[in-house]
Design a protein around this motif. Sequence first.
Motif, PDB file in Angstrom:
ATOM      1  N   GLU A   1      46.818  80.261  13.676  1.00 55.76           N
ATOM      2  CA  GLU A   1      46.347  79.547  14.885  1.00 55.76           C
ATOM      3  C   GLU A   1      45.950  78.112  14.548  1.00 55.76           C
ATOM      4  O   GLU A   1      46.329  77.173  15.246  1.00 55.76           O
ATOM      5  CB  GLU A   1      45.138  80.278  15.489  1.00 55.76           C
ATOM      6  N   GLU A   2      45.164  77.950  13.476  1.00 57.02           N
ATOM      7  CA  GLU A   2      44.710  76.614  13.082  1.00 57.02           C
ATOM      8  C   GLU A   2      45.897  75.739  12.697  1.00 57.02           C
ATOM      9  O   GLU A   2      45.936  74.550  13.020  1.00 57.02           O
ATOM     10  CB  GLU A   2      43.736  76.706  11.892  1.00 57.02           C
ATOM     11  N   TYR A   3      46.847  76.321  11.994  1.00 57.10           N
ATOM     12  CA  TYR A   3      48.042  75.577  11.559  1.00 57.10           C
ATOM     13  C   TYR A   3      48.834  75.090  12.776  1.00 57.10           C
ATOM     14  O   TYR A   3      49.304  73.943  12.807  1.00 57.10           O
ATOM     15  CB  TYR A   3      48.898  76.488  10.674  1.00 57.10           C
ATOM     16  N   MET A   4      48.983  75.953  13.791  1.00 60.19           N
ATOM     17  CA  MET A   4      49.771  75.601  14.973  1.00 60.19           C
ATOM     18  C   MET A   4      49.108  74.506  15.811  1.00 60.19           C
ATOM     19  O   MET A   4      49.758  73.874  16.645  1.00 60.19           O
ATOM     20  CB  MET A   4      50.009  76.845  15.843  1.00 60.19           C
ATOM     21  N   ARG A   5      47.821  74.267  15.591  1.00 59.44           N
ATOM     22  CA  ARG A   5      47.124  73.207  16.342  1.00 59.44           C
ATOM     23  C   ARG A   5      47.384  71.816  15.768  1.00 59.44           C
ATOM     24  O   ARG A   5      47.033  70.814  16.381  1.00 59.44           O
ATOM     25  CB  ARG A   5      45.614  73.458  16.328  1.00 59.44           C
ATOM     26  N   GLN A   6      47.945  71.747  14.556  1.00 57.43           N
ATOM     27  CA  GLN A   6      48.157  70.443  13.910  1.00 57.43           C
ATOM     28  C   GLN A   6      49.413  69.788  14.458  1.00 57.43           C
ATOM     29  O   GLN A   6      50.265  70.435  15.064  1.00 57.43           O
ATOM     30  CB  GLN A   6      48.267  70.614  12.385  1.00 57.43           C
ATOM     31  N   ASN A   7      49.531  68.465  14.202  1.00 64.06           N
ATOM     32  CA  ASN A   7      50.726  67.755  14.693  1.00 64.06           C
ATOM     33  C   ASN A   7      51.967  68.176  13.916  1.00 64.06           C
ATOM     34  O   ASN A   7      51.866  68.724  12.818  1.00 64.06           O
ATOM     35  CB  ASN A   7      50.522  66.233  14.670  1.00 64.06           C
ATOM     36  N   ALA A   8      53.128  67.898  14.495  1.00 60.54           N
ATOM     37  CA  ALA A   8      54.400  68.389  13.936  1.00 60.54           C
ATOM     38  C   ALA A   8      54.633  67.890  12.509  1.00 60.54           C
ATOM     39  O   ALA A   8      55.137  68.626  11.656  1.00 60.54           O
ATOM     40  CB  ALA A   8      55.551  67.973  14.839  1.00 60.54           C
ATOM     41  N   ALA A   9      54.248  66.637  12.240  1.00 61.55           N
ATOM     42  CA  ALA A   9      54.485  66.067  10.901  1.00 61.55           C
ATOM     43  C   ALA A   9      53.680  66.811   9.840  1.00 61.55           C
ATOM     44  O   ALA A   9      54.200  67.160   8.777  1.00 61.55           O
ATOM     45  CB  ALA A   9      54.110  64.581  10.904  1.00 61.55           C
ATOM     46  N   LEU A  10      52.405  67.081  10.147  1.00 57.74           N
ATOM     47  CA  LEU A  10      51.550  67.798   9.188  1.00 57.74           C
ATOM     48  C   LEU A  10      52.026  69.244   9.023  1.00 57.74           C
ATOM     49  O   LEU A  10      52.023  69.787   7.913  1.00 57.74           O
ATOM     50  CB  LEU A  10      50.087  67.756   9.653  1.00 57.74           C
ATOM     51  N   GLN A  11      52.462  69.846  10.138  1.00 50.80           N
ATOM     52  CA  GLN A  11      52.990  71.216  10.052  1.00 50.80           C
ATOM     53  C   GLN A  11      54.175  71.290   9.102  1.00 50.80           C
ATOM     54  O   GLN A  11      54.308  72.230   8.324  1.00 50.80           O
ATOM     55  CB  GLN A  11      53.422  71.698  11.449  1.00 50.80           C
ATOM     56  N   GLN A  12      55.031  70.267   9.158  1.00 51.67           N
ATOM     57  CA  GLN A  12      56.209  70.262   8.291  1.00 51.67           C
ATOM     58  C   GLN A  12      55.797  70.147   6.821  1.00 51.67           C
ATOM     59  O   GLN A  12      56.334  70.837   5.954  1.00 51.67           O
ATOM     60  CB  GLN A  12      57.127  69.101   8.671  1.00 51.67           C
ATOM     61  N   VAL A  13      54.804  69.301   6.543  1.00 54.00           N
ATOM     62  CA  VAL A  13      54.328  69.118   5.166  1.00 54.00           C
ATOM     63  C   VAL A  13      53.742  70.421   4.618  1.00 54.00           C
ATOM     64  O   VAL A  13      53.941  70.773   3.461  1.00 54.00           O
ATOM     65  CB  VAL A  13      53.261  67.987   5.115  1.00 54.00           C
ATOM     66  N   LEU A  14      53.010  71.145   5.476  1.00 50.74           N
ATOM     67  CA  LEU A  14      52.298  72.356   5.027  1.00 50.74           C
ATOM     68  C   LEU A  14      53.086  73.642   5.260  1.00 50.74           C
ATOM     69  O   LEU A  14      52.567  74.734   5.015  1.00 50.74           O
ATOM     70  CB  LEU A  14      50.943  72.453   5.756  1.00 50.74           C
ATOM     71  N   SER A  15      54.338  73.525   5.726  1.00 49.75           N
ATOM     72  CA  SER A  15      55.080  74.710   6.183  1.00 49.75           C
ATOM     73  C   SER A  15      55.242  75.771   5.090  1.00 49.75           C
ATOM     74  O   SER A  15      55.101  76.963   5.357  1.00 49.75           O
ATOM     75  CB  SER A  15      56.449  74.310   6.729  1.00 49.75           C
ATOM     76  N   THR A  16      55.541  75.371   3.857  1.00 50.22           N
ATOM     77  CA  THR A  16      55.736  76.385   2.814  1.00 50.22           C
ATOM     78  C   THR A  16      54.404  76.871   2.254  1.00 50.22           C
ATOM     79  O   THR A  16      54.267  78.035   1.896  1.00 50.22           O
ATOM     80  CB  THR A  16      56.600  75.834   1.658  1.00 50.22           C
ATOM     81  N   ARG A  17      53.408  75.966   2.212  1.00 52.84           N
ATOM     82  CA  ARG A  17      52.109  76.355   1.628  1.00 52.84           C
ATOM     83  C   ARG A  17      51.425  77.428   2.464  1.00 52.84           C
ATOM     84  O   ARG A  17      50.811  78.339   1.937  1.00 52.84           O
ATOM     85  CB  ARG A  17      51.207  75.122   1.483  1.00 52.84           C
ATOM     86  N   ILE A  18      51.547  77.336   3.789  1.00 52.41           N
ATOM     87  CA  ILE A  18      50.883  78.352   4.626  1.00 52.41           C
ATOM     88  C   ILE A  18      51.578  79.706   4.471  1.00 52.41           C
ATOM     89  O   ILE A  18      50.918  80.751   4.470  1.00 52.41           O
ATOM     90  CB  ILE A  18      50.817  77.924   6.115  1.00 52.41           C
ATOM     91  N   VAL A  19      52.907  79.696   4.281  1.00 49.06           N
ATOM     92  CA  VAL A  19      53.626  80.968   4.082  1.00 49.06           C
ATOM     93  C   VAL A  19      53.172  81.611   2.768  1.00 49.06           C
ATOM     94  O   VAL A  19      52.913  82.818   2.707  1.00 49.06           O
ATOM     95  CB  VAL A  19      55.155  80.738   4.084  1.00 49.06           C
TER      96      VAL A  19
END
Length: 835
Positions: A503-521
């Motif tokens: 939920e917290e991850y999905m609240r971030q902007n698209a650019a930050l989500q892309q940077v953190l995409s593998t780390r959250i998985v």
Amino acid sequence: FAGGAMDLAYVCEWEKKPKSNHCPSIPLVCAWSCRNLIAFTTDLKNEEEKDLTHMVHIIDTEHPWDVYSVNSGHAEVITCLEWDQSGSRLLSADADGHIKCWSMTDHLANSWENTVGSMVEGDPVVALSWLHNGVKLALHVEKSGASNFGEKFSRVKFSPSLTLFGGKPMEGWIAVTISGLVTVSLLKPNGQVLTSTESLCRLRCRVALADVAFTGGGNIVVATSDGSSTSPVQFYKVCVSVVNEKCKIDTEILPSLFMRCTTDPARKDKYPAITHLKFLARDMSEQVLLCASNQNSSIVECWSLRKEGLPVNNIFQQISPVVGDKQPMILKWRILSATNDLDRVSAVALPKLPISLTNTDLKVANDTKFFPGLGLALAFHDGSVHIVHRLSLQMMAVFYGSSSQRSVDEQTIKRQRTAGPLVHFKAMQLSWTSLALAGIDSHGKLSMLRISPSMGHVLDMNMSLRHLLFLLEYCMVTGYDWWDILLHVQPNMVQNLVEKLHEEYMRQNAALQQVLSTRIVAMKASLCKLSSSTIARVCDYHAKLFLIAISCTLKSLLRPHFLNTPDKSPGDRLTEICSKITDIDIDKVMINLKTEEFVLEMTTLQSLQQLIQWVGDFVLYLLASLPNQGSPVRPGHSFLRDGASLGMFRELMVVIRIWGLLKPSCLPVYTATSDTQDSMSLLFRLLTKLWLCCREENHITEPDDTLIDECCLLPSQLLIPNIDWLPINDGIISKLQNKQLVRLQFGKAPGLVGHTVSSQFDAFVRAPGQPKIDHLRRLHLGAYPTEECKSCTRCGCVTMLKSPNKVTAVKQWEQRWIKNCLCGGLWRRMPLSYS
């Protein structure tokens, strides 16, 4: 304060040997890196030769028994150990003025080598630090409920100690010696070391204790003491510059202080020696912690440097009135807090969490007093450890070691006194989230303590979860390892934490989500490993990491046909066209692509076959498991509702189809019952139908009966492959959940007895003695591999140490994993006989 805030997670000790044994060096030192590697020293005593070997030991907290011990080559006792900001290099300094820099060999956490160094001949080093790289993040605990990561963690304006051309920070280290010299060594990009040494002040005097801190303006502050509480604690500003290819050091004296206990008539001569001198943090040069001791007891004081107005005499006021900001200001040390008389302090550990607290924040500090990271740890000679608030020094938590239990009967106490000194921590370090504490005792034994997120107070589950979630987010943003947070995750918390994190991850902007995409998985995978109900999802998360990596690599091989590149790369255009054209016929989707962008060399295509085969096998496995979708314990279950991942598979199938026209031998191999069957078309058709059901996250529909029926027929049309899931990791974390103390021995791996979570996982993994696989190259290694392999310290992924490939495209794939695994974990060398 609470007594249940700390408990022992595990202890790891040395095997008792008759001829040579580990005896603790005096002083004993340890250091904890942001990658959760711990370095500590002991001396190896050889009774035959009557000499001491000064050893450095490095362990990963998940595999403490797999210790890498190296003869440091230091002629004298090691006085300092210091990790760099990335946690991949280590400095060691000794009592002969030698400083050595250690780096990983082949990026392996259990293989290290001394690369460069410097020295001040015959002058013992008393303080050591890497130069600051200018990166500083502030944690705002009071905003832990905010939705934006930018509000919770803000970048603080902080200048590096020294910059290269273009503002890039220059790497190097600074050390202070016992004779009052400061030495700076700079690492030039070409590998050379520039070293310069200067006296801290004109009148050199003995330095028994020292510490180093950094200011936001790029300066360095050094604190020194001659060890006597009747002498002042001196402070110096050090500026480093490079002039004509030479390192230049300038020093300046700052205000000094006398400890309060020496000016108190009742305690004037009670504490003759200053035993500990530490800045509260490397980047907090205005707050310092001091400890004065006698033979039996200690007192601790916290001081703060403040700007104060200088009062002006009335006579001068009349001549030249002081208006507003024109009042002259001076810097003055003021005492913030002091403890009462304590037992004798043996070690101090300071928190590394950069929580933004100022001198006036004591009220805020009290409001958030249950938050980990606000406390510093004091170890005592009776074996106990106290956590006290880092500003107010009020008690927050206490741990009684085996020799300091208050309930021990008198006979035991008498026996302990006759047996010799009590066992206590000689060196101690807090983890980077302050949720764990490592202590090395006088026998060289390592103890790992858990520090409760609630500091032992009864907080509701939501508050404890919020603390853990906040720290997981911090690790996600910084890239630090989160092993110490997992120490506190119970099976009933896993589902909640994974959902909240998403939920917290999905609240971030698209650019930050892309940077953190593998780390959250990777973070979700490590959490799911801790509960038997979510263990199958670990496989899905690792498969997703692998899919993202393959998708990025294969798309990066596509090249635009013309040099004047359009706005979108061929990979982006492929994604766009595949999402627009929802046709179930693979050839109709292909027609819309510029096939000339997909032309590659034949050798390149052939070398990618193993990765292409995995894509084909996984798609077939997913579709064949669709009729059993009601079973969430089956690996692959979460992919059946994941529109983004299914879309990625669909794009890759199109790319593979085009490449198959160029070189048919690179296509995935299927064992079909009919020679005329077009397996790729069949799988693409079924995959597209499944993707259409869940491509919109907010509007997921159930697959219709026709699709399920067709998937039911797949096992009669194609041989369903066995998917090689990652092996269950042999780490310690899942053995610590029942809060029972685990006893370990250095150099001896524990058995997997009582590993309840892994037993549920055995159905999905290869049993010992079965053929092994290289999880990254998808190559079969045989039942007993002859090639040297490395495995991930976190997820257990295994791959060969040396590359068997010569093709550029595959080397590009392998280069992605040279430093870290898919999940971000470090590599460690495996014994050849692994099974």
